[in-house]
Each structure stands twice: as structure tokens, then as C-alpha cells.
Design an enzyme around this catalytic site. Structure first.
Site, PDB file in Angstrom:
ATOM      1  N   ASP A 107       0.230  -4.614  -8.770  1.00  0.00           N
ATOM      2  CA  ASP A 107       0.664  -4.810  -7.388  1.00  0.00           C
ATOM      3  C   ASP A 107      -0.152  -5.968  -6.813  1.00  0.00           C
ATOM      4  O   ASP A 107      -1.380  -5.980  -6.922  1.00  0.00           O
ATOM      5  CB  ASP A 107       0.412  -3.519  -6.584  1.00  0.00           C
ATOM      6  CG  ASP A 107       1.513  -3.251  -5.583  1.00  0.00           C
ATOM      7  OD1 ASP A 107       1.821  -4.154  -4.800  1.00  0.00           O
ATOM      8  OD2 ASP A 107       2.051  -2.128  -5.581  1.00  0.00           O
ATOM      9  N   ASP A 209       3.784  -7.383  -2.818  1.00  0.00           N
ATOM     10  CA  ASP A 209       3.898  -6.621  -1.581  1.00  0.00           C
ATOM     11  C   ASP A 209       4.337  -7.515  -0.410  1.00  0.00           C
ATOM     12  O   ASP A 209       3.717  -8.557  -0.171  1.00  0.00           O
ATOM     13  CB  ASP A 209       2.517  -6.020  -1.282  1.00  0.00           C
ATOM     14  CG  ASP A 209       2.537  -4.969  -0.207  1.00  0.00           C
ATOM     15  OD1 ASP A 209       3.104  -3.891  -0.443  1.00  0.00           O
ATOM     16  OD2 ASP A 209       1.968  -5.223   0.877  1.00  0.00           O
ATOM     17  N   GLU A 262       8.704  -7.807  -3.012  1.00  0.00           N
ATOM     18  CA  GLU A 262       9.184  -6.885  -1.972  1.00  0.00           C
ATOM     19  C   GLU A 262       9.483  -7.703  -0.717  1.00  0.00           C
ATOM     20  O   GLU A 262       8.610  -8.427  -0.227  1.00  0.00           O
ATOM     21  CB  GLU A 262       8.118  -5.828  -1.679  1.00  0.00           C
ATOM     22  CG  GLU A 262       8.639  -4.739  -0.747  1.00  0.00           C
ATOM     23  CD  GLU A 262       7.542  -3.988  -0.011  1.00  0.00           C
ATOM     24  OE1 GLU A 262       7.761  -2.823   0.331  1.00  0.00           O
ATOM     25  OE2 GLU A 262       6.459  -4.575   0.244  1.00  0.00           O
ATOM     26  N   HIS A 334       7.162   4.751  -3.470  1.00  0.00           N
ATOM     27  CA  HIS A 334       6.079   5.438  -2.752  1.00  0.00           C
ATOM     28  C   HIS A 334       6.214   5.355  -1.238  1.00  0.00           C
ATOM     29  O   HIS A 334       5.428   5.969  -0.522  1.00  0.00           O
ATOM     30  CB  HIS A 334       4.738   4.844  -3.197  1.00  0.00           C
ATOM     31  CG  HIS A 334       4.588   3.416  -2.768  1.00  0.00           C
ATOM     32  ND1 HIS A 334       5.381   2.394  -3.264  1.00  0.00           N
ATOM     33  CD2 HIS A 334       3.771   2.829  -1.861  1.00  0.00           C
ATOM     34  CE1 HIS A 334       5.042   1.257  -2.687  1.00  0.00           C
ATOM     35  NE2 HIS A 334       4.071   1.496  -1.831  1.00  0.00           N
ATOM     36  N   ASP A 335       7.164   4.576  -0.744  1.00  0.00           N
ATOM     37  CA  ASP A 335       7.375   4.451   0.704  1.00  0.00           C
ATOM     38  C   ASP A 335       8.616   5.187   1.189  1.00  0.00           C
ATOM     39  O   ASP A 335       8.916   5.169   2.385  1.00  0.00           O
ATOM     40  CB  ASP A 335       7.555   2.971   1.089  1.00  0.00           C
ATOM     41  CG  ASP A 335       6.305   2.146   0.866  1.00  0.00           C
ATOM     42  OD1 ASP A 335       5.198   2.707   0.970  1.00  0.00           O
ATOM     43  OD2 ASP A 335       6.443   0.943   0.588  1.00  0.00           O
TER      44      ASP A 335
HETATM   45  C1  NOJ Z   1       4.576  -2.263   1.445  1.00  0.00           C
HETATM   46  C2  NOJ Z   1       3.957  -1.194   0.605  1.00  0.00           C
HETATM   47  O1  NOJ Z   1       4.884  -0.732  -0.318  1.00  0.00           O
HETATM   48  C3  NOJ Z   1       3.453  -0.130   1.542  1.00  0.00           C
HETATM   49  O2  NOJ Z   1       3.050   1.033   0.882  1.00  0.00           O
HETATM   50  C4  NOJ Z   1       2.342  -0.723   2.354  1.00  0.00           C
HETATM   51  O3  NOJ Z   1       1.926   0.213   3.328  1.00  0.00           O
HETATM   52  C5  NOJ Z   1       2.772  -2.008   3.062  1.00  0.00           C
HETATM   53  N1  NOJ Z   1       3.547  -2.875   2.239  1.00  0.00           N
HETATM   54  C6  NOJ Z   1       1.580  -2.778   3.516  1.00  0.00           C
HETATM   55  O4  NOJ Z   1       0.880  -3.286   2.404  1.00  0.00           O
END
Ligand code: NOJ
Length: 564
Positions: A107, A209, A262, A334-335
Site C-alpha cells: 500500500d 491510496d 485508488e 477494508h473501507d
Molecule cells: C483510503 C483508505 O482505503 C482508507 O482506509 C483510509 O482511511 C484513507 N484512504 C486515508 O488514507
């Protein structure tokens, strides 16, 4: 890479035939009993991942971090968080994964650092520090307020006043996550040098990210006129930054890397630019359109599932990146909430709906991502009290909604129970023992109470194994060129329950038909399947099928894959 191009399979990059598995290290497997997952735990499960058949593992951050955002606040990019292990152990993990043919994708969190990173410590120390300009510092406006009205993704303003110098710094996420200033070439070079250090160590790529936010709409940063409070902060120089990154980091390397960016808030047109191989930006992106469809103005305002909208959205992305570019495919991470709870039926039809969504997603064109626990149909958790949750996004939202906006605590808690990120973060359920085989200690976030029934051991011991279904899908992608590269065509776009589409490459056509509902669905199939081979299904064969080749009943959450 249009599928109609007959040389396409030979030239297709490895990741067109690959499946990636995401590990969230805190919650995967704990080898030392401190209640937090670690590298030793991941190493102990490599055979499990090899058995599943995945080609690569994306590791959520394992770097040193104060853990305000579970590692997405990094205080040192070139070390391993002691709670997770050491660099030596990381090297072992890498070697052991490679021995099994599994790549490791790191990551890359470089929109922001932790406020405890040495770069920020220096930057905040004085107005004249050489690293001052590495972050976004601004004077207060005449009335003392922040430079603009941007809000942080985790509630509250995106600017915090720092007493040391009396200036505000920008943080699109928590105040402990200050944004790096990518306009400064020294910042960019420092990041590229760190990326090269990891690639030289042997890692196989990066999941990046919120990478589109590294480029800010600079004209919006300053002054009252700039107050937006919403909209994307992404600036047009993002393409220059990513192309420069490619030149400085990836060009000239012979290895088979993977880059996935992302990118919240981007369109298919943006994605085309990002993923066109000729532009040398990234291999694929994570877009958010389909996971935003059941959210109102705020992510915790939950709307009912809308199947036509979901199908049409994914189909638009398939079409948008059909000739050039490439899609990533995901329904959870995970989000996000657990897919079987969000899109399926996580009680009566848990096996059927988990396998239906697996089949539907993996038969799209793109690289599928499996989030840990998805392969055994793990579900959302439902904690009764807000203090059982750990995620700062949920906790900040609850506090703001209840204390500042006076909303009903029960309603706010219900939103967190449905959409909160801890749904995905409860520990991996390995077996029926008290902490689900995740830890011998006390887990950092409680195990889902359903772990006695839903766990890896139980799944593998049943005929109706979700894991085995995923195994078949992964094998299929490895073996079948039409699965990897075939053209996608959505059928019955407005149907409320039927998810149907074809994939075609040369003279080979696959048909997916799936009943995404709790009720049986009778009627004509969208194509004649007489003489077709049933390649994969999540129910035993329908005994009447031969007699009624164009008329059939799909049982609740039944999904079938035919080769026509
Ligand atoms: C996206 C990540 O997937 C998330 O878990 C994170 O809180 C935010 N970006 C900030 O890094």
C-alpha cells in the site's frame, strides 16, 4: 486492448488473468497473542492463500504508524511497524510468498503522512524550515478562519491551526494525516526514491491510496472564494505526476509490476486517461461509483439496493474501458461493508448469495480483488454500542451527528452498523474457537459473534463451500481467455432481479444468468442454452433444464455460467 484483436491474448499483461487478495494485517492472523494481526500471522497462512489460488496479495499498510487510521497514517515509509514485525520478517514473507508464486503489492500512502513523520515534524517546526513547503501551510484569513471551506473525509474541517507557527495545515483526512505538497519537486523525488527502495527489495507493485488527491486544484486552496465544502480536490496536474512517477520508478524495470490507483470521484473518461497503457500512468484504478449507489448525501445515509442502477453502473465502466484501459473489480474492501450483507442475504441464503456475487463479479472483464473473509462469506457485524466500534470515521461521525447536529443516537448507530468500516475489519474467522482462531489474546476489535458458524474450517468441511467456489472462479480466470479478455455485454439492464450478461472472444461466448433475489424467478432465459455447457453454478443442476431450454426457474440467488 479490444478483445476483437486476435493477438490480444498473447500481449495481455499478467494481471489480466490474475486475482488479487487483500490482507488487512491487523485483522488477518495474530502470531504472538497481542490481539493484533502481524506478519508472522500472514506467513502462517500463505499455504491457505496458495490453495485459494490467488496471484497476488495486496497488503494494507504495515509501516510504522501511530495507528490513528490503522496504518494509513505512516510515520516512516521504510520500516515495518513493530506490532506487525520487522524488515527481516517482511523479507521472509516476501520470499515465502514468491516461492508459492504469490506476488506482494504494497500500500502506497503518499497523499499524506502521519503528523508524527519526521518530514512533518520538521515542516511544522518553523516558517523557514527547509521542509516547510513539503506540506500545505496557509495563514489564517483576516477573521482567523481557515483558508477555505474544505471538510475532512473524517468529519470536521480539512484545516487545523498549528500553534507552533500560527498557520493552518491541510488534511483531507484526519488531522493526524497532513497532506503532502506534491507541487514541490523534492517531495515527489523523496516518494519515488522510497518506492524504488521497496521495488529493489523485491515487492511487486503498489496499491496507491487516494492517489488522485495528490494533485490539488491549487486555485481552490486559497481564500474565501475558494470555499467549496465539497467536490473533488483533484487537480489536472495528476497526469503529469503519475507519468513522472512512472518514468522515475517503473520505466526500465523488467519485473512484472502491478499499479492500482485508488481514485474517489473519477469518471470513466478520467479512468481512460489513467489506464491507457500508452500514457504510462497506472495499470488500473479503484473507482467508487457502484459502491456509492446505496448511499445518500452522506455515506451513513443508507439507501435501498437498486440492482438496475448497480448493473448499469458496472456495465458503463465495462464499456468505458473496453477498447483501451482496464478495470479493477471489487464489491468490498477494508473501507466497505461486507458484500454478502450489503448486496446479498447474509442469513437464509448466505452461501447462495455470496457465490452469486462472486460469480457475477469474477465474470466481468477486469482484475478481481477478494477482500479477506469474502471467500468464506463473512458478514457485517452489529455491535450494540458505539463504544464497541474502533474506526475513527464512524466514531467522529457519531460524535458530530449526535452532539453537534442533535440527531437521534439510535438512527446514527444504525447507519454505522450498516455502512461502518469496522464491518470489514473484525478479525478473520479461521475456526470455531473463542477468538475464531485469530488470536490467543484479546482482539483489538471484537470477533463477529457468528464466528462459531462462519469460519474457514466450517466452510471447508461442507459441500457448499464458498472458498471452493472462489477457487473454481480463480482457476477459470487462469485458464480461460474469454474470462480474462472477452467483450462484455449486459442483458436485461432494467430487470429488478436478473443479472445477465455475455462475454465473447472470437467464436466463444459465455453467458451468466443470476437471480439476485430471495424469490424464485421464472421465465425465458435471455439466450437459448440448449446444448450449452453448464460451466459453473451454485445449485445442483435443475432436473427440468433439458426439457425447457429457453424457459427456466432460477432458484433464490441461483447463478449459472454457461458456455454457449
Ligand atoms: C483510503 C483508505 O482505503 C482508507 O482506509 C483510509 O482511511 C484513507 N484512504 C486515508 O488514507
Amino acid at each position: 486492448m479490444p478483445a476483437s484483436d486476435s493477438d490480444a491474448p498473447a500481449r495481455a499483461p499478467w494481471w489480466t488473468k490474475a486475482v488479487v487478495y487483500q490482507v488487512y494485517p491487523r485483522s488477518f492472523a495474530d502470531s504472538d497473542g497481542d490481539g493484533v494481526g502481524d506478519l508472522g500471522g500472514i506467513r502462517s497462512k500463505l499455504d491457505y492463500l496458495a490453495d485459494l489460488g490467488v496471484d497476488a496479495v495486496w497488503l494494507s499498510p504495515v509501516y510504522p504508524s501511530p495507528q490513528h487510521d490503522n496504518g494509513y497514517d505512516i510515520s516512516d515509509y521504510q520500516e515495518i511497524e513493530p506490532v506487525f514485525g520487522s524488515l527481516a520478517e517482511f523479507d521472509l514473507l516476501l520470499a515465502e510468498a514468491h516461492e508459492r508464486g504469490i506476488k506482494i503489492v504494497m500500500d502506497l500512502v503518499v497523499n499524506h503522512t502521519s503528523d508524527e513523520h519526521a518530514w512533518f515534524q520538521e515542516s511544522r517546526s518553523s516558517l523557514t524550515n527547509p521542509k516547510r513547503d513539503w506540506y500545505w501551510w496557509r495563514k489564517p484569513q483576516a477573521d482567523g478562519s481557515a483558508p477555505n471551506g474544505w471538510g475532512s473525509a473524517f468529519s470536521g474541517p480539512a484545516w487545523t491551526l498549528d500553534d507552533t507557527t500560527g498557520e493552518y495545515y491541510l488534511h483531507l483526512f484526519a488531522k493526524q494525516q497532513p497532506d503532502l505538497n506534491w507541487e514541490n519537486p523534492e517531495v515527489r523525488q523523496a516518494v519515488y526514491s522510497m518506492m524504488n527502495w521497496w521495488l529493489d527489495r523485491g515487492v511487486d507493485g503498489f496499491r496507491m491510496d487516494v492517489i488522485n488527491f495528490i494533485a490539488k486544484r491549487v486555485e481552490l486552496v486559497d481564500g474565501p472564494a475558494a470555499a467549496t465544502g465539497g467536490g473533488s480536490p483533484m487537480g489536472p496536474q495528476i497526469h503529469d505526476f503519475l507519468q513522472e512517477m512512472h518514468r522515475e520508478v517503473f520505466e526500465g524495470r523488467r519485473g512484472e509490476h502491478l499499479t492500482v490507483g485508488e481514485m474517489p470521484g473519477v469518471s470513466t473518461d478520467d479512468a481512460l486517461l489513467f489506464t491507457d497503457p500508452a500514457r504510462h500512468e497506472v495499470d488500473m484504478i479503484f473507482q467508487f461509483e457502484h459502491v456509492g449507489l446505496d448511499q445518500g448525501e452522506h455515506k451513513f445515509d443508507v439507501l435501498p439496493r437498486n440492482l438496475p442502477a448497480l448493473k448499469q453502473s458496472l456495465s458503463r465502466w465495462q464499456d468505458g474501458l473496453a477498447a483501451t484501459g482496464w478495470n479493477s473489480l471489487y464489491l468490498n474492501n477494508h473501507d466497505q461493508p461486507r458484500l454478502v450483507s450489503r448486496f446479498g442475504n447474509d442469513t437464509t441464503y448466505r452461501y447462495e448469495s455470496a457465490t452469486l456475487w462472486a460469480l457475477v463479479l469474477h465474470l466481468h472483464r477486469g482484475t478481481p480483488y477478494i477482500y479477506q473473509g469474502e471467500e468464506i462469506g463473512m458478514t457485517n457485524v452489529r455491535f450494540d454500542f458505539i463504544h464497541d466500534y474502533r474506526d475513527l470515521e464512524s466514531l467522529n461521525h457519531y460524535r458530530e451527528a449526535v452532539e453537534d447536529f442533535d440527531l437521534d443516537p439510535g438512527t446514527v448507530l444504525a447507519g454505522v452498523q450498516t455502512m461502518g468500516r469496522d464491518n470489514a475489519r473484525t478479525p478473520m474467522q479461521w475456526d470455531a474457537s473463542p477468538q475464531a482462531g485469530f488470536t490467543t489474546g484479546t482482539p483489538w476489535l471484537a470477533v463477529n459473534p457468528n464466528s462459531a458458524d462462519i469460519n474457514v474450517a466450517a466452510d471447508l468441511s461442507t459441500e457448499r463451500s464458498i472458498f471452493r467456489f472462489y477457487q473454481s472462479l480463480i482457476e477459470l480466470r487462469h485458464e480461460s481467455e474469454v474470462v480474462a479478455l472477452g467483450d462484455f455485454a449486459l442483458l436485461e439492464p432494467d430487470h429488478e432481479a436478473l443479472y445477465a450478461f455475455t462475454r465473447t472472444l472470437g467464436d466463444e461466448t459465455l453467458l451468466v444468468v443470476a437471480n439476485a433475489s430471495d424469490a424464485p424467478l421464472s421465465g425465458p432465459l435471455p439466450a437459448d442454452v440448449s446444448g450449452a455447457e453448464l460451466v459453473l453454478a451454485n445449485y445442483p443442476a435443475d432436473p427440468d433444464a433439458a426439457a425447457h431450454p429457453t424457459e427456466t426457474t432460477l432458484r433464490p440467488w441461483e447463478a449459472r455460467l454457461y458456455r454457449l
